[in-house]
Design a protein around this motif. Sequence first.
Motif, PDB file in Angstrom:
ATOM      1  N   ARG A  30       9.781 -15.260  -4.408  1.00 46.99           N
ATOM      2  CA  ARG A  30      11.107 -15.337  -4.144  1.00 46.99           C
ATOM      3  C   ARG A  30      11.793 -14.162  -5.030  1.00 46.99           C
ATOM      4  N   LEU A  31      12.892 -13.799  -4.513  1.00 47.91           N
ATOM      5  CA  LEU A  31      13.704 -12.606  -5.187  1.00 47.91           C
ATOM      6  C   LEU A  31      13.219 -11.272  -5.213  1.00 47.91           C
ATOM      7  N   GLU A  32      12.204 -11.057  -4.567  1.00 46.94           N
ATOM      8  CA  GLU A  32      11.417  -9.788  -4.834  1.00 46.94           C
ATOM      9  C   GLU A  32      11.771  -8.960  -3.421  1.00 46.94           C
ATOM     10  N   GLU A  33      12.909  -8.777  -3.097  1.00 52.34           N
ATOM     11  CA  GLU A  33      13.164  -7.975  -1.885  1.00 52.34           C
ATOM     12  C   GLU A  33      12.954  -6.525  -2.137  1.00 52.34           C
ATOM     13  N   GLU A  34      13.275  -5.828  -3.042  1.00 47.28           N
ATOM     14  CA  GLU A  34      12.811  -4.678  -3.317  1.00 47.28           C
ATOM     15  C   GLU A  34      11.444  -4.470  -3.367  1.00 47.28           C
ATOM     16  N   LYS A  35      10.643  -5.586  -3.774  1.00 45.11           N
ATOM     17  CA  LYS A  35       9.217  -5.069  -3.917  1.00 45.11           C
ATOM     18  C   LYS A  35       8.521  -5.185  -2.548  1.00 45.11           C
ATOM     19  N   VAL A  36       8.983  -6.399  -1.601  1.00 41.21           N
ATOM     20  CA  VAL A  36       8.418  -6.584  -0.337  1.00 41.21           C
ATOM     21  C   VAL A  36       8.794  -5.398   0.395  1.00 41.21           C
ATOM     22  N   LEU A  37      10.042  -4.765   0.404  1.00 41.00           N
ATOM     23  CA  LEU A  37      10.502  -3.675   1.181  1.00 41.00           C
ATOM     24  C   LEU A  37       9.342  -2.542   0.956  1.00 41.00           C
ATOM     25  N   THR A  38       9.145  -2.194  -0.530  1.00 45.95           N
ATOM     26  CA  THR A  38       8.329  -1.099  -0.820  1.00 45.95           C
ATOM     27  C   THR A  38       6.882  -1.062  -0.334  1.00 45.95           C
ATOM     28  N   VAL A  39       6.429  -2.562  -0.465  1.00 49.23           N
ATOM     29  CA  VAL A  39       4.823  -2.919  -0.114  1.00 49.23           C
ATOM     30  C   VAL A  39       4.974  -2.601   1.512  1.00 49.23           C
ATOM     31  N   ALA A  40       5.720  -3.054   2.195  1.00 48.02           N
ATOM     32  CA  ALA A  40       5.829  -3.144   3.487  1.00 48.02           C
ATOM     33  C   ALA A  40       5.649  -1.426   3.908  1.00 48.02           C
ATOM     34  N   SER A  41       6.535  -0.806   3.288  1.00 43.37           N
ATOM     35  CA  SER A  41       6.606   0.864   3.563  1.00 43.37           C
ATOM     36  C   SER A  41       5.083   1.298   3.130  1.00 43.37           C
ATOM     37  N   ILE A  42       4.544   0.906   2.152  1.00 42.93           N
ATOM     38  CA  ILE A  42       2.946   1.255   1.751  1.00 42.93           C
ATOM     39  C   ILE A  42       2.149   0.927   2.896  1.00 42.93           C
ATOM     40  N   ILE A  43       2.331  -0.138   3.392  1.00 42.85           N
ATOM     41  CA  ILE A  43       1.329  -0.707   4.325  1.00 42.85           C
ATOM     42  C   ILE A  43       1.585   0.283   5.515  1.00 42.85           C
ATOM     43  N   GLN A  44       2.771   0.372   5.789  1.00 41.36           N
ATOM     44  CA  GLN A  44       3.236   1.147   7.036  1.00 41.36           C
ATOM     45  C   GLN A  44       2.388   2.554   7.071  1.00 41.36           C
ATOM     46  N   ASP A  45       2.534   3.096   5.982  1.00 38.49           N
ATOM     47  CA  ASP A  45       2.178   4.479   5.764  1.00 38.49           C
ATOM     48  C   ASP A  45       0.562   4.463   5.826  1.00 38.49           C
ATOM     49  N   ALA A  46       0.082   3.463   5.245  1.00 40.82           N
ATOM     50  CA  ALA A  46      -1.292   3.425   5.456  1.00 40.82           C
ATOM     51  C   ALA A  46      -1.923   3.091   6.881  1.00 40.82           C
ATOM     52  N   CYS A  47      -1.151   2.365   7.590  1.00 42.87           N
ATOM     53  CA  CYS A  47      -1.681   2.227   9.030  1.00 42.87           C
ATOM     54  C   CYS A  47      -1.415   3.465   9.815  1.00 42.87           C
ATOM     55  N   ARG A  48      -0.393   4.235   9.582  1.00 41.58           N
ATOM     56  CA  ARG A  48      -0.114   5.317  10.216  1.00 41.58           C
ATOM     57  C   ARG A  48      -1.123   6.641   9.858  1.00 41.58           C
ATOM     58  N   SER A  49      -1.465   6.473   8.766  1.00 37.84           N
ATOM     59  CA  SER A  49      -2.525   7.337   8.271  1.00 37.84           C
ATOM     60  C   SER A  49      -3.818   7.334   8.728  1.00 37.84           C
ATOM     61  N   PHE A  50      -4.322   5.828   8.862  1.00 35.87           N
ATOM     62  CA  PHE A  50      -5.552   5.303   9.448  1.00 35.87           C
ATOM     63  C   PHE A  50      -5.455   5.704  11.139  1.00 35.87           C
ATOM     64  N   GLU A  51      -4.308   5.229  11.671  1.00 33.44           N
ATOM     65  CA  GLU A  51      -4.446   5.788  13.108  1.00 33.44           C
ATOM     66  C   GLU A  51      -4.415   7.237  13.394  1.00 33.44           C
ATOM     67  N   GLU A  52      -3.748   7.946  12.638  1.00 36.18           N
ATOM     68  CA  GLU A  52      -4.043   9.570  12.930  1.00 36.18           C
ATOM     69  C   GLU A  52      -5.237   9.980  12.432  1.00 36.18           C
ATOM     70  N   HIS A  53      -6.003   9.593  11.860  1.00 38.00           N
ATOM     71  CA  HIS A  53      -7.322   9.797  11.231  1.00 38.00           C
ATOM     72  C   HIS A  53      -8.342   9.278  12.290  1.00 38.00           C
ATOM     73  N   THR A  54      -8.057   8.182  12.946  1.00 34.81           N
ATOM     74  CA  THR A  54      -8.900   7.620  14.048  1.00 34.81           C
ATOM     75  C   THR A  54      -8.761   8.193  15.214  1.00 34.81           C
ATOM     76  N   ASN A  55      -7.359   8.798  15.663  1.00 38.07           N
ATOM     77  CA  ASN A  55      -7.243   9.595  16.745  1.00 38.07           C
ATOM     78  C   ASN A  55      -7.602  10.940  16.671  1.00 38.07           C
ATOM     79  N   ASN A  56      -7.968  11.497  15.589  1.00 42.19           N
ATOM     80  CA  ASN A  56      -8.412  12.995  15.487  1.00 42.19           C
ATOM     81  C   ASN A  56      -9.972  12.678  15.301  1.00 42.19           C
TER      82      ASN A  56
END
Length: 558
Positions: free
Chosen positions: A532-558
């Motif tokens: 509760r009331l961790e809006e800044e944290k959940v947005l940052t965590v989501a951003s870290i997860i998004q970056d990890a997913c994109r990095s994993f996808e790029e690695h897989t495609n290459n």
Amino acid sequence: MGNWQEKVAQKKRTTFEKIPKAWVQDQILTDFRDRPYSQVSTYLDEVLPESENEITKLTACQIATKVARRELTSSDVCYAFCHRAALAHQILNCCVEIFFESALERAKELDRILEQTGEVVGPLHGVPISLKDQVNLPGIETTIGYVSYIGEKSQKKSLLAKALEEKGAIFYVKTAVPTAMLASETVSNVHGITLNAVNIEFSSGGSSGGEGALIGARGSPLGVGTDIGGSIRIPAAFQGLYGLRPSNGRIPYMDVTNSYAGQEIIQSVIGPLSASLEDLQLFTKTVVDSHTWDEDPKVVPIPWRDQSSLRQRKLRIGLMLWDKLVMPHPPVIRALKETCQSLLKEGHEIVEWDFPLQKELLETADQVYGADFYQEVEETLKLSGEPILEYMNLARKSCLNGRADPQPLSIAESWELVKKKNFFREQFFKKWNASAALTQEGEPIDAIICPVWPSAAFGANEVKFGVENYTVPFNMLDCASVVLPVTYVDKAIDLPDATYQPANELDAMQFGYYSAEKFDKMPICIQVVCRRLEEEKVLTVASIIQDACRSFEEHTNN
């Protein structure tokens, strides 16, 4: 035709007449259906000028930057989004109020200010923002799906609208909602049904379905929705968008029209939807920095807290694949597992998560939502004589929850629900703290990842397949939650599990609803949840997860 039908017909004519004649295309839906693709955004890219497409593909952050640098004018941006929204509405039926003229005047005013002062009025200078119908603007109707409210123009401006406008936002449309905002589908007697921008054979979700559809068609870069059971997160997931369900008291709700305004056991909250995660942060930080707690006593006076330090350490993530009640469809499970793979590759930690009281929590939530057994809804419908819609009958049946006598709850029964809510919250956060025993460093998890919805969506007019198991709990628990798109249904690999044995009747129904062919190419989102009331944290965590997913996808495609 009855009186209520005449009011509706006049309302639709009045709304449609707000669209410039040059933008009206009588055969647009037929033309769209004849094209060899399903996404409305792809179609609009083809029929709109490239100069406008270059603008409407921008995020809110990019728009604000380009306007501030004078690479774009507020007027050009506003015109492009008004034009696109007008065409999107003619396909999707997503807008209930249109006020392009005043929006363009506002844009010209912002251009004059920038020209004369050399300064923007705020971080949203020149950014068009769409508003869910609940948000009040003076002189504009707020019907919230009721025929009896047609013709009643708002006298007040919602505090959130005031805060956004003071920071440079431009309002140009209000978007469709179901009657009383009490459904995961967006349909009402006032405007009909709103279709999905990714595939019009599907529902846009609800209750912020107009927002989801409009943003999904890129007719808006950033929009405002509300959420009492998933109403931001469901439309975001169905259209492959980002959405933030903030905790109660973080974003001002003052002077926002609502059903059951006095019901505060599970409170409705207001927050952003966008095609960009960065836009959610821009919106939230801008509102928090506006110090609306000076006017709205319900806003918690917590300044913006930077969470960038999370990027310097390993995250501890709890994974809930399913809630032991309704198994998500194969592509949802795949999305969660692939997300975990991505995080593990980046050195983050995954532990299993579940909440043993899920069934009892959901049953209690049903009692809260149906506390007056839809008495307020029925009384408001009687004012115009409009009929109750089928989805409301389904919801009312759900709210019975085994009760033989469909009467509103007594005060004592309502108090008992408050006690239950408090108990669930205490047990949930007790379990959250106890997760320290599961992690390598002996610290509690930072966040949970789980489904938003058991399926990619459900078909238009198939609201009986609506299952809010993965959204409602976080309304009851008041957790900050972000919807994050991660993949798409692939009919070649997302095959049904023929060996699966459903856990119950609802699970069996949802299991039988899945078809890899039907859902092919629909977006799949996951939900990221913090306390509760961790809006800044959940947005940052989501951003870290998004970056990890994109990095994993790029690695897989290459």
